[in-house]
Scaffold this motif. Structure first.
Motif, PDB file in Angstrom:
ATOM      1  N   HIS A 188      57.039 -38.176  19.196  1.00 51.39           N
ATOM      2  CA  HIS A 188      58.111 -38.633  20.734  1.00 51.39           C
ATOM      3  C   HIS A 188      56.766 -39.281  21.113  1.00 51.39           C
ATOM      4  O   HIS A 188      57.334 -40.457  21.306  1.00 51.39           O
ATOM      5  N   LEU A 189      55.430 -39.055  21.740  1.00 48.64           N
ATOM      6  CA  LEU A 189      55.018 -39.118  22.846  1.00 48.64           C
ATOM      7  C   LEU A 189      54.708 -40.498  21.940  1.00 48.64           C
ATOM      8  O   LEU A 189      54.333 -41.710  22.303  1.00 48.64           O
ATOM      9  N   CYS A 190      54.239 -40.616  20.019  1.00 50.84           N
ATOM     10  CA  CYS A 190      53.238 -41.908  19.675  1.00 50.84           C
ATOM     11  C   CYS A 190      54.766 -42.570  19.616  1.00 50.84           C
ATOM     12  O   CYS A 190      54.270 -43.730  19.459  1.00 50.84           O
ATOM     13  N   ALA A 191      56.228 -42.215  19.269  1.00 47.53           N
ATOM     14  CA  ALA A 191      57.209 -43.382  19.881  1.00 47.53           C
ATOM     15  C   ALA A 191      56.839 -44.393  20.469  1.00 47.53           C
ATOM     16  O   ALA A 191      57.238 -45.113  20.684  1.00 47.53           O
ATOM     17  N   ARG A 192      57.010 -43.818  21.870  1.00 47.80           N
ATOM     18  CA  ARG A 192      57.229 -44.280  22.701  1.00 47.80           C
ATOM     19  C   ARG A 192      56.037 -45.051  23.666  1.00 47.80           C
ATOM     20  O   ARG A 192      55.870 -45.762  23.981  1.00 47.80           O
ATOM     21  N   ALA A 193      54.743 -44.329  22.783  1.00 48.60           N
ATOM     22  CA  ALA A 193      53.464 -45.636  22.715  1.00 48.60           C
ATOM     23  C   ALA A 193      53.506 -46.063  22.132  1.00 48.60           C
ATOM     24  O   ALA A 193      52.223 -46.900  22.302  1.00 48.60           O
ATOM     25  N   GLY A 194      53.703 -46.278  21.436  1.00 49.87           N
ATOM     26  CA  GLY A 194      53.476 -47.422  20.073  1.00 49.87           C
ATOM     27  C   GLY A 194      52.091 -46.811  19.065  1.00 49.87           C
ATOM     28  O   GLY A 194      51.515 -47.933  18.352  1.00 49.87           O
ATOM     29  N   LEU A 195      52.352 -45.458  19.031  1.00 47.41           N
ATOM     30  CA  LEU A 195      51.074 -45.232  17.863  1.00 47.41           C
ATOM     31  C   LEU A 195      52.065 -45.078  16.844  1.00 47.41           C
ATOM     32  O   LEU A 195      52.726 -44.044  17.110  1.00 47.41           O
ATOM     33  N   ALA A 196      51.097 -44.996  15.606  1.00 52.52           N
ATOM     34  CA  ALA A 196      51.733 -44.340  14.142  1.00 52.52           C
ATOM     35  C   ALA A 196      51.246 -42.625  14.458  1.00 52.52           C
ATOM     36  O   ALA A 196      49.485 -42.363  14.326  1.00 52.52           O
ATOM     37  N   PRO A 197      51.774 -42.079  14.052  1.00 53.01           N
ATOM     38  CA  PRO A 197      51.384 -40.569  13.648  1.00 53.01           C
ATOM     39  C   PRO A 197      50.006 -39.875  13.428  1.00 53.01           C
ATOM     40  O   PRO A 197      49.611 -39.076  13.323  1.00 53.01           O
ATOM     41  N   ASP A 198      49.972 -40.809  12.057  1.00 53.19           N
ATOM     42  CA  ASP A 198      49.306 -40.106  11.267  1.00 53.19           C
ATOM     43  C   ASP A 198      47.888 -40.825  11.286  1.00 53.19           C
ATOM     44  O   ASP A 198      46.705 -41.354  10.296  1.00 53.19           O
ATOM     45  N   ASP A 199      48.136 -42.669  12.469  1.00 56.69           N
ATOM     46  CA  ASP A 199      46.719 -43.142  12.059  1.00 56.69           C
ATOM     47  C   ASP A 199      46.098 -42.343  13.350  1.00 56.69           C
ATOM     48  O   ASP A 199      45.471 -41.546  14.518  1.00 56.69           O
ATOM     49  N   ARG A 200      44.292 -42.257  12.319  1.00 52.63           N
ATOM     50  CA  ARG A 200      43.511 -41.545  13.093  1.00 52.63           C
ATOM     51  C   ARG A 200      42.346 -42.338  13.619  1.00 52.63           C
ATOM     52  O   ARG A 200      40.996 -42.005  14.485  1.00 52.63           O
ATOM     53  N   SER A 201      42.000 -43.698  13.782  1.00 48.69           N
ATOM     54  CA  SER A 201      41.717 -44.499  14.283  1.00 48.69           C
ATOM     55  C   SER A 201      42.397 -45.485  14.784  1.00 48.69           C
ATOM     56  O   SER A 201      42.295 -46.372  15.275  1.00 48.69           O
ATOM     57  N   PRO A 202      43.249 -44.613  16.096  1.00 47.32           N
ATOM     58  CA  PRO A 202      44.358 -45.918  16.989  1.00 47.32           C
ATOM     59  C   PRO A 202      43.678 -46.583  18.147  1.00 47.32           C
ATOM     60  O   PRO A 202      42.326 -46.407  18.721  1.00 47.32           O
ATOM     61  N   ASP A 203      44.555 -47.238  18.544  1.00 43.42           N
ATOM     62  CA  ASP A 203      43.707 -47.736  20.077  1.00 43.42           C
ATOM     63  C   ASP A 203      43.279 -47.059  20.895  1.00 43.42           C
ATOM     64  O   ASP A 203      44.794 -46.720  21.750  1.00 43.42           O
ATOM     65  N   PRO A 204      42.654 -46.928  22.082  1.00 43.14           N
ATOM     66  CA  PRO A 204      41.947 -45.963  22.673  1.00 43.14           C
ATOM     67  C   PRO A 204      43.257 -46.244  24.252  1.00 43.14           C
ATOM     68  O   PRO A 204      43.425 -45.000  24.463  1.00 43.14           O
ATOM     69  N   ALA A 205      44.070 -47.182  24.084  1.00 46.84           N
ATOM     70  CA  ALA A 205      44.585 -47.555  25.329  1.00 46.84           C
ATOM     71  C   ALA A 205      45.906 -46.622  25.044  1.00 46.84           C
ATOM     72  O   ALA A 205      46.712 -46.666  26.172  1.00 46.84           O
TER      73      ALA A 205
END
Length: 203
Positions: free
Chosen positions: A43-60
């Motif tokens: 849920h948090l990933c979908a709301r924030a625009g994160l890929a759930p398996d991304d190991r180097s996501p945008d800090p923002a």
């Protein structure tokens, strides 16, 4: 073991590697995960625009996900404080019989699986804090005929849930396991009929 606030500081610390910041956010879910660990993360990933398996996501994006989680936690901590105060007053007045709200609160102790989802792939679209406010309001109100989170009446009775409760009404729209006390007997009967009809329609 680090608490939620210490882990949140690690997520925000720009001196940490992005991998550590991501790991710290995941560990926050070991302390507070309203939908269950996997479902809350999705849920948090979908709301924030994160890929759930991304190991180097945008800090923002990590910070945005953390902010939503923190807001929901504040809602829950305020509710727990109010609940504890009410129970003390009731015990002082000689009221010892637990209510449906008490049973629900006991099973959500610690802030995990407050609003469990039947599948981590399907969670409410609303922010976590809004969902918790709606659920708390529903638990403190008279039973209704619809999902307390999304207001839809398409509810089915499931007997294959992976965690507590192992069976119960599930909203087919937002995916939450609806606490039995918030639904009327008519709504619960309709949920069982819906499941029966769907099962035989597939034969």
């Amino acid at each position: 073991m680090a608490g939620f606030r210490a882990l949140a500081r690690e997520v925000r610390n720009p001196r940490n590697t992005i991998a550590l910041r991501r790991t710290s956010l995941r560990k926050c879910l070991e302390r507070f995960a309203p939908y269950g660990h996997r479902a809350t993360w999705r849920h948090l990933c979908a709301r924030a625009g994160l890929a759930p398996d991304d190991r180097s996501p945008d800090p923002a994006l990590l910070i945005a996900a953390l902010a939503e989680l923190e807001e929901a936690r504040e809602v829950w901590l305020a509710y727990e404080a109010e609940f504890a105060g009410r129970r003390r007053r009731e015990k002082h007045d000689g009221i010892r019989q637990p209510s449906a709200v008490d049973d629900w609160h006991r099973n959500t102790w610690g802030g995990c699986d407050i609003v469990p989802c039947a599948s981590p792939e399907v969670t409410p679209a609303a922010p976590l804090a809004d969902v918790l406010r709606r659920m708390i309001k529903a638990m403190e109100s008279a039973p209704g005929d619809a999902c307390p989170v999304c207001a839809q009446e398409r509810i089915e009775w499931r007997t294959d849930l992976e965690r507590y409760p192992l069976q119960g009404p599930v909203c087919t729209d937002c995916g939450i396991v609806v606490p039995v006390p918030v639904l009327t007997p008519a709504a619960l009967s309709a949920a069982r009929r819906y499941t029966f009809a769907e099962r035989y329609a597939a034969v």
